[in-house]
Motif scaffolding. Structure first.
Motif, short mmCIF file in Angstrom:
data_model
loop_
_atom_site.label_atom_id
_atom_site.label_comp_id
_atom_site.label_asym_id
_atom_site.label_seq_id
_atom_site.Cartn_x
_atom_site.Cartn_y
_atom_site.Cartn_z
N ASN A 16 0.84 -1.20 0.00
CA ASN A 16 0.00 0.00 0.00
C ASN A 16 0.87 1.25 0.00
OD1 ASN A 16 -1.84 2.04 0.42
ND2 ASN A 16 -2.90 1.03 2.09
N ALA A 17 0.95 1.92 -1.14
CA ALA A 17 1.76 3.14 -1.27
C ALA A 17 0.90 4.40 -1.11
CB ALA A 17 2.48 3.14 -2.61
N THR A 18 -0.34 4.24 -0.69
CA THR A 18 -1.21 5.41 -0.49
C THR A 18 -0.96 5.98 0.90
OG1 THR A 18 -3.08 4.19 0.47
CG2 THR A 18 -2.97 4.29 -1.94
N ASP A 19 -1.71 6.98 1.28
CA ASP A 19 -1.52 7.59 2.61
C ASP A 19 -2.59 7.17 3.61
OD1 ASP A 19 -3.66 8.97 1.57
OD2 ASP A 19 -2.91 10.95 2.08
N ARG A 20 -3.36 6.12 3.28
CA ARG A 20 -4.37 5.65 4.22
C ARG A 20 -4.55 4.15 4.09
NH1 ARG A 20 -9.42 5.03 1.62
NH2 ARG A 20 -9.39 5.84 -0.48
N ALA A 21 -4.99 3.54 5.17
CA ALA A 21 -5.25 2.10 5.17
C ALA A 21 -6.53 1.83 4.38
CB ALA A 21 -5.39 1.59 6.59
N GLN A 22 -6.58 0.68 3.71
CA GLN A 22 -7.73 0.33 2.89
C GLN A 22 -8.04 -1.16 3.02
OE1 GLN A 22 -7.65 1.95 -1.16
NE2 GLN A 22 -5.83 3.12 -0.57
N TYR A 62 -7.29 -5.87 5.70
CA TYR A 62 -6.99 -4.47 5.98
C TYR A 62 -5.50 -4.23 5.68
CZ TYR A 62 -7.57 -0.04 8.56
OH TYR A 62 -7.66 1.27 8.93
N VAL A 63 -5.22 -3.41 4.68
CA VAL A 63 -3.84 -3.18 4.24
C VAL A 63 -3.42 -1.77 4.65
CG1 VAL A 63 -2.26 -3.25 2.29
CG2 VAL A 63 -4.29 -4.69 2.28
N LYS A 64 -2.47 -1.71 5.57
CA LYS A 64 -1.97 -0.42 6.04
C LYS A 64 -0.83 0.05 5.14
CE LYS A 64 -2.97 -1.20 10.92
NZ LYS A 64 -2.38 -1.25 12.27
N PRO A 65 -0.68 1.36 5.02
CA PRO A 65 0.47 1.87 4.26
C PRO A 65 1.76 1.68 5.05
CG PRO A 65 -0.86 3.69 5.08
CD PRO A 65 -1.55 2.43 5.47
N HIS A 112 3.01 11.97 12.46
CA HIS A 112 1.94 12.22 11.50
C HIS A 112 1.20 10.91 11.24
CE1 HIS A 112 4.37 10.45 8.32
NE2 HIS A 112 5.27 11.41 8.40
N ASN A 113 0.22 10.95 10.37
CA ASN A 113 -0.66 9.80 10.19
C ASN A 113 0.03 8.57 9.61
OD1 ASN A 113 -0.64 11.59 7.89
ND2 ASN A 113 -2.24 10.34 6.98
N LEU A 114 1.27 8.69 9.13
CA LEU A 114 1.99 7.52 8.60
C LEU A 114 3.30 7.26 9.33
CD1 LEU A 114 1.50 7.75 4.72
CD2 LEU A 114 0.26 6.37 6.37
N SER A 115 3.43 7.77 10.55
CA SER A 115 4.69 7.56 11.28
C SER A 115 4.41 7.15 12.72
CB SER A 115 5.53 8.84 11.28
OG SER A 115 5.02 9.80 12.19
N LYS A 116 5.43 6.63 13.34
CA LYS A 116 5.41 6.43 14.78
C LYS A 116 5.92 7.73 15.39
CE LYS A 116 5.75 1.46 15.01
NZ LYS A 116 4.45 1.16 15.58
N PRO A 117 5.73 7.95 16.69
CA PRO A 117 6.23 9.19 17.30
C PRO A 117 7.75 9.27 17.27
CG PRO A 117 4.66 8.07 18.74
CD PRO A 117 4.97 7.14 17.62
N GLY A 118 8.25 10.50 17.08
CA GLY A 118 9.69 10.75 17.10
C GLY A 118 10.17 11.06 18.50
N PRO A 119 11.45 11.44 18.64
CA PRO A 119 11.98 11.77 19.95
C PRO A 119 11.30 13.00 20.55
CG PRO A 119 13.66 12.02 18.23
CD PRO A 119 12.42 11.52 17.58
#
Length: 185
Positions: free
Chosen positions: A27-33, A52-55, A141-148
Protein backbone atom coordinates in the motif's frame (compact mmCIF):
# COMPACT_ATOMS: atom_id res chain seq x y z
CA UNK A 1 -7.29 -27.39 -4.76
CA UNK A 2 -8.07 -23.77 -3.96
CA UNK A 3 -7.69 -20.92 -6.46
CA UNK A 4 -6.72 -17.51 -5.05
CA UNK A 5 -7.34 -14.14 -6.71
CA UNK A 6 -7.59 -10.41 -6.13
CA UNK A 7 -8.22 -7.40 -8.33
CA UNK A 8 -6.32 -5.03 -6.04
CA UNK A 9 -2.83 -3.68 -6.69
CA UNK A 10 -2.45 -3.10 -2.91
CA UNK A 11 -1.55 -6.76 -2.23
CA UNK A 12 0.57 -9.51 -3.75
CA UNK A 13 -0.34 -13.19 -3.56
CA UNK A 14 2.50 -15.71 -3.12
CA UNK A 15 0.64 -18.19 -5.36
CA UNK A 16 -2.66 -18.46 -7.24
CA UNK A 17 -3.37 -22.07 -6.20
CA UNK A 18 -2.78 -24.19 -3.11
CA UNK A 19 -4.14 -24.87 0.36
CA UNK A 20 -2.61 -21.69 1.76
CA UNK A 21 -0.81 -18.63 0.47
CA UNK A 22 0.90 -15.54 1.83
CA UNK A 23 -0.74 -12.17 1.15
CA UNK A 24 1.75 -9.28 1.23
CA UNK A 25 0.62 -5.68 1.51
CA UNK A 26 1.95 -3.12 -0.96
CA UNK A 27 0.00 0.00 0.00
CA UNK A 28 1.76 3.14 -1.27
CA UNK A 29 -1.21 5.41 -0.49
CA UNK A 30 -1.52 7.59 2.61
CA UNK A 31 -4.37 5.65 4.22
CA UNK A 32 -5.25 2.10 5.17
CA UNK A 33 -7.73 0.33 2.89
CA UNK A 34 -9.70 -2.90 2.76
CA UNK A 35 -8.91 -5.33 -0.06
CA UNK A 36 -10.81 -8.42 -1.22
CA UNK A 37 -8.93 -11.69 -1.68
CA UNK A 38 -11.04 -14.50 -3.11
CA UNK A 39 -10.49 -18.18 -2.32
CA UNK A 40 -12.43 -20.52 -4.64
CA UNK A 41 -12.73 -24.30 -4.12
CA UNK A 42 -12.77 -26.79 -7.03
CA UNK A 43 -16.56 -27.24 -6.61
CA UNK A 44 -17.15 -23.48 -7.09
CA UNK A 45 -17.73 -22.51 -3.45
CA UNK A 46 -15.81 -19.40 -2.52
CA UNK A 47 -15.12 -16.98 0.29
CA UNK A 48 -13.98 -13.38 -0.05
CA UNK A 49 -12.49 -12.01 3.17
CA UNK A 50 -11.63 -8.33 3.54
CA UNK A 51 -7.99 -7.76 4.37
CA UNK A 52 -6.99 -4.47 5.98
CA UNK A 53 -3.84 -3.18 4.24
CA UNK A 54 -1.97 -0.42 6.04
CA UNK A 55 0.47 1.87 4.26
CA UNK A 56 4.18 1.61 4.99
CA UNK A 57 5.31 3.69 7.97
CA UNK A 58 7.65 6.59 7.27
CA UNK A 59 10.03 8.56 9.48
CA UNK A 60 8.52 10.97 12.02
CA UNK A 61 8.26 14.56 10.79
CA UNK A 62 11.27 16.76 11.59
CA UNK A 63 10.76 19.79 13.83
CA UNK A 64 11.27 22.96 11.76
CA UNK A 65 10.50 25.46 14.54
CA UNK A 66 11.41 24.63 18.13
CA UNK A 67 8.39 24.55 20.47
CA UNK A 68 7.55 27.70 22.46
CA UNK A 69 4.94 28.38 25.13
CA UNK A 70 2.75 31.49 24.98
CA UNK A 71 0.07 32.73 27.37
CA UNK A 72 -3.26 33.08 25.60
CA UNK A 73 -6.64 34.60 26.32
CA UNK A 74 -9.02 32.79 28.60
CA UNK A 75 -6.48 31.67 31.20
CA UNK A 76 -4.69 29.20 28.95
CA UNK A 77 -1.19 28.55 27.70
CA UNK A 78 -0.48 27.64 24.06
CA UNK A 79 2.23 25.46 22.55
CA UNK A 80 3.51 26.70 19.21
CA UNK A 81 5.73 24.55 16.97
CA UNK A 82 6.23 23.69 13.31
CA UNK A 83 6.89 20.36 11.63
CA UNK A 84 7.74 19.36 8.08
CA UNK A 85 4.66 17.20 7.60
CA UNK A 86 5.09 16.65 3.88
CA UNK A 87 1.33 16.88 3.32
CA UNK A 88 0.48 14.49 6.16
CA UNK A 89 -1.80 15.18 9.14
CA UNK A 90 -0.20 16.31 12.42
CA UNK A 91 -0.89 13.73 15.11
CA UNK A 92 1.89 14.75 17.50
CA UNK A 93 1.73 13.49 21.07
CA UNK A 94 1.88 16.38 23.52
CA UNK A 95 2.20 15.90 27.27
CA UNK A 96 1.85 18.76 29.77
CA UNK A 97 3.57 19.01 33.17
CA UNK A 98 3.52 21.32 36.20
CA UNK A 99 6.91 21.96 37.81
CA UNK A 100 8.08 23.60 41.00
CA UNK A 101 11.20 25.17 39.46
CA UNK A 102 12.52 26.56 36.15
CA UNK A 103 14.50 23.37 35.46
CA UNK A 104 11.48 21.15 35.98
CA UNK A 105 13.50 18.84 38.22
CA UNK A 106 10.34 17.41 39.80
CA UNK A 107 7.45 17.48 37.38
CA UNK A 108 3.89 16.21 37.57
CA UNK A 109 2.04 15.21 34.40
CA UNK A 110 -1.30 17.04 34.17
CA UNK A 111 -2.62 16.46 30.62
CA UNK A 112 -1.96 14.25 27.59
CA UNK A 113 -2.93 14.10 23.90
CA UNK A 114 -5.31 11.34 22.87
CA UNK A 115 -7.01 10.13 19.72
CA UNK A 116 -4.31 11.43 17.34
CA UNK A 117 -5.27 15.01 18.24
CA UNK A 118 -2.35 17.15 19.48
CA UNK A 119 -3.19 18.98 22.72
CA UNK A 120 -1.74 22.38 21.80
CA UNK A 121 -3.38 24.29 24.64
CA UNK A 122 -3.60 23.82 28.41
CA UNK A 123 -6.17 25.48 30.66
CA UNK A 124 -4.47 26.97 33.70
CA UNK A 125 -5.90 26.39 37.18
CA UNK A 126 -5.39 28.12 40.54
CA UNK A 127 -3.09 25.23 41.51
CA UNK A 128 -0.65 26.34 38.77
CA UNK A 129 0.07 29.71 40.42
CA UNK A 130 3.78 29.98 41.26
CA UNK A 131 4.59 26.91 39.19
CA UNK A 132 6.26 26.49 35.80
CA UNK A 133 4.57 24.72 32.90
CA UNK A 134 6.45 22.24 30.73
CA UNK A 135 5.27 20.68 27.46
CA UNK A 136 6.80 17.68 25.74
CA UNK A 137 6.10 17.01 22.07
CA UNK A 138 6.77 13.79 20.18
CA UNK A 139 6.32 14.65 16.50
CA UNK A 140 4.08 12.23 14.61
CA UNK A 141 1.94 12.22 11.50
CA UNK A 142 -0.66 9.80 10.19
CA UNK A 143 1.99 7.52 8.60
CA UNK A 144 4.69 7.56 11.28
CA UNK A 145 5.41 6.43 14.78
CA UNK A 146 6.23 9.19 17.30
CA UNK A 147 9.69 10.75 17.10
CA UNK A 148 11.98 11.77 19.95
CA UNK A 149 10.43 14.05 22.56
CA UNK A 150 11.35 17.75 22.68
CA UNK A 151 10.61 19.78 25.81
CA UNK A 152 9.90 23.45 26.43
CA UNK A 153 9.42 25.15 29.82
CA UNK A 154 7.59 28.41 30.51
CA UNK A 155 9.92 31.39 30.90
CA UNK A 156 8.37 32.41 34.21
CA UNK A 157 6.07 30.89 36.80
CA UNK A 158 2.32 31.22 36.38
CA UNK A 159 1.02 34.36 38.08
CA UNK A 160 -2.42 34.82 39.62
CA UNK A 161 -3.17 37.31 36.83
CA UNK A 162 -2.68 34.49 34.27
CA UNK A 163 -5.67 32.62 35.72
CA UNK A 164 -8.96 33.94 34.40
CA UNK A 165 -11.28 32.02 36.69
CA UNK A 166 -11.14 29.86 39.79
CA UNK A 167 -13.75 27.57 38.22
CA UNK A 168 -12.23 24.37 36.93
CA UNK A 169 -13.83 22.85 33.82
CA UNK A 170 -11.95 19.56 33.28
CA UNK A 171 -11.51 17.97 29.88
CA UNK A 172 -11.69 14.26 30.72
CA UNK A 173 -10.37 13.32 27.27
CA UNK A 174 -6.93 14.61 28.27
CA UNK A 175 -6.75 13.36 31.87
CA UNK A 176 -3.58 11.61 32.94
CA UNK A 177 -4.19 7.97 33.84
CA UNK A 178 -0.99 7.30 35.78
CA UNK A 179 -1.30 7.65 39.53
CA UNK A 180 0.78 10.30 41.28
CA UNK A 181 1.04 9.43 44.97
CA UNK A 182 2.10 12.99 45.90
CA UNK A 183 -1.28 14.31 44.69
CA UNK A 184 -3.57 11.73 46.26
CA UNK A 185 -5.23 12.68 49.51
Amino acid sequence: TIAWSTTSKLVRLSATTGRSIVVTGNNATDRAQYVDVRATAADGLYVTPDIYVKPKLTAPPPVTRHPKLYPSAGGKIDLSYALNLGGHVDQSIIDWYVCGDAKCAARREVAVSRGNQPLRQLALTPGDIGKYIEAGIRPKHNLSKPGPETFVISAKPIAASDIESSTIDPNFRNFVTTENASCVS
